[in-house]
Design a protein around this motif. Structure first.
Motif, PDB file in Angstrom:
ATOM      1  N   LEU A 158      41.936  43.326  36.407  1.00  9.19           N
ATOM      2  CA  LEU A 158      41.065  42.447  37.197  1.00  9.19           C
ATOM      3  C   LEU A 158      41.938  41.430  37.930  1.00  9.19           C
ATOM      4  O   LEU A 158      41.969  40.245  37.602  1.00  9.19           O
ATOM      5  N   ASN A 159      42.642  41.908  38.902  1.00  7.25           N
ATOM      6  CA  ASN A 159      43.599  41.087  39.644  1.00  7.25           C
ATOM      7  C   ASN A 159      42.911  40.500  40.874  1.00  7.25           C
ATOM      8  O   ASN A 159      42.966  41.054  41.971  1.00  7.25           O
ATOM      9  N   ILE A 160      42.238  39.359  40.684  1.00 11.57           N
ATOM     10  CA  ILE A 160      41.469  38.736  41.753  1.00 11.57           C
ATOM     11  C   ILE A 160      42.422  38.001  42.698  1.00 11.57           C
ATOM     12  O   ILE A 160      43.337  37.302  42.264  1.00 11.57           O
ATOM     13  N   ARG A 244      41.459  43.261  46.015  1.00 10.84           N
ATOM     14  CA  ARG A 244      42.595  43.897  46.676  1.00 10.84           C
ATOM     15  C   ARG A 244      42.156  44.940  47.697  1.00 10.84           C
ATOM     16  O   ARG A 244      42.915  45.269  48.610  1.00 10.84           O
ATOM     17  N   ASP A 245      40.959  45.454  47.566  1.00  7.04           N
ATOM     18  CA  ASP A 245      40.477  46.439  48.543  1.00  7.04           C
ATOM     19  C   ASP A 245      39.384  45.860  49.447  1.00  7.04           C
ATOM     20  O   ASP A 245      38.747  46.589  50.196  1.00  7.04           O
ATOM     21  N   PHE A 286      31.012  39.308  38.447  1.00  8.44           N
ATOM     22  CA  PHE A 286      30.474  39.265  39.813  1.00  8.44           C
ATOM     23  C   PHE A 286      31.387  38.333  40.604  1.00  8.44           C
ATOM     24  O   PHE A 286      31.336  37.111  40.445  1.00  8.44           O
ATOM     25  N   THR A 287      32.248  38.909  41.442  1.00  7.28           N
ATOM     26  CA  THR A 287      33.243  38.112  42.149  1.00  7.28           C
ATOM     27  C   THR A 287      33.733  38.891  43.379  1.00  7.28           C
ATOM     28  O   THR A 287      33.163  39.909  43.752  1.00  7.28           O
ATOM     29  N   GLY A 288      34.789  38.380  44.028  1.00  8.81           N
ATOM     30  CA  GLY A 288      35.406  39.098  45.139  1.00  8.81           C
ATOM     31  C   GLY A 288      34.616  39.083  46.428  1.00  8.81           C
ATOM     32  O   GLY A 288      34.695  40.025  47.219  1.00  8.81           O
ATOM     33  N   PHE A 323      39.291  49.512  39.728  1.00 11.56           N
ATOM     34  CA  PHE A 323      40.613  48.899  39.593  1.00 11.56           C
ATOM     35  C   PHE A 323      41.310  49.351  38.317  1.00 11.56           C
ATOM     36  O   PHE A 323      42.530  49.522  38.293  1.00 11.56           O
ATOM     37  N   PHE A 324      40.539  49.553  37.267  1.00 11.61           N
ATOM     38  CA  PHE A 324      41.131  50.059  36.032  1.00 11.61           C
ATOM     39  C   PHE A 324      41.726  51.442  36.264  1.00 11.61           C
ATOM     40  O   PHE A 324      42.846  51.731  35.820  1.00 11.61           O
TER      41      PHE A 324
END
Length: 330
Positions: A158-160, A244-245, A286-288, A323-324
């Protein structure tokens, strides 16, 4: 009292999730360490500007979300949304489309009007095998809406991506009846004020705003919109979360350790169905949302809640497991 949902983070993602869960009669506690919109949501210009001249899934998602958000704000909070014609400027050409700007802080307060809010910092979450425990609160489900700030679970995939944003409120002798966008956004005049908004300084979680940078932002606005005798009366800044995407992140959270333990061949590139992964029980993120928080959050929260309550299909392209799957092979 055992809550149906505990939500951590009082930005637009947490406020939207709270609002739509409350409509379904769930009892909720929302945790916020400072004040509603303390991070990027409070610094948002809350421009509802469609993506013009772009195709693809992300553009379609964003434009569908903007349509939904505008209609929701008009129906439920009409005093806090202001429609106008948007002049989208690109490569010397101007395309006119429908746009709007919302009052960020008023929307956040309206979304959470009937929500129990616990204004305290959360440093630890615990799962006892049946319930999530956050401070003195106990909940059946937990939703993390902490944006770009450090996550409360130790999952490296989870690389925000933090993105620093800034907004200016300015006065000018000219009354703008339309809004403008050219890399940055300039609103129509609302209650005597014009908003100038920009998302910049990627990979920055915290910084001190400089008067010089605010003046540069104002000059950039003046380069494509006539703003005579303009003056900065207030500025806002804060960090927004991005993936990242570039797609939002919403859904169940994969337990990477337990999943790799069960499927060690994942590290060698063997593929498994996401449905077979091991997930934390009743834990969601819930983010990004990037610079489109007030556009994307209501639409995604509505669909997320429908998925939870009725099983309505939700896009797997937005779920964290994507992402995992990429991370585990590295």
């Amino acid at each position: 009292m055992i809550r149906d949902f505990i939500i951590i983070g009082g930005g637009i993602a947490g406020a939207s999730a709270s609002y739509f869960l409350k409509l379904k009669k769930y009892n909720i506690t929302l945790f916020e360490s400072e004040c509603l919109g303390y991070g990027g949501s409070g610094a948002a210009g809350a421009f509802l500007n469609p993506k013009v001249g772009k195709s693809g899934e992300l553009a379609q998602l964003t434009n569908s979300a903007i349509d939904f958000a505008i209609q929701l704000y008009l129906k439920d909070f009409p005093e806090y949304i202001h429609k106008s014609t948007l002049n989208h400027i690109n490569d010397g050409q101007t395309i006119k489309v429908d746009g709007a700007v919302a009052d960020a802080h008023e929307i956040l307060k309206s979304f959470t009007k009937d929500i129990d809010i616990n204004f305290s910092k959360v440093s630890e979450i615990k799962f006892d095998g049946e319930f999530w425990r956050v401070g003195d609160e106990i909940g059946k489900n937990l939703i993390l809406t902490t944006g770009a700030y450090p996550q409360l679970i130790d999952e490296l995939y989870l690389n925000i991506r933090p993105v620093w944003g800034e907004r200016l409120d300015i006065t000018t002798n000219r009354v703008l009846n339309e809004s403008y966008h050219k890399d940055i956004s300039v609103s129509q005049t609302v209650d005597g004020v014009v908003r100038v908004g920009a998302t910049h300084f990627r990979e920055v979680l915290q910084r001190d705003g400089l008067d010089r940078e605010r003046l540069e932002l104002l000059r950039e606005a003046q380069s494509f919109v006539e703003l005579p005798n303009s003056k900065i009366i207030k500025s806002y800044s804060g960090v927004r979360s991005a993936s990242r995407d570039y797609f939002p992140i919403i859904g169940r959270v994969v337990d990477s350790r337990e999943t790799v333990k069960r499927f060690p061949q994942l590290k060698n590139g063997r593929k498994y169905l996401a449905e077979d992964y091991i997930y934390y029980k009743n834990l969601y993120i819930f983010t990004g949302l990037g610079g489109y928080g007030f556009s994307l959050a209501p639409y995604l929260a509505d669909r997320f809640v429908k998925n939870l309550t009725s099983g309505e299909m939700f896009s797997k392209n937005l779920e964290p497991h994507r992402f995992f799957s990429r991370w585990v092979k590295k």
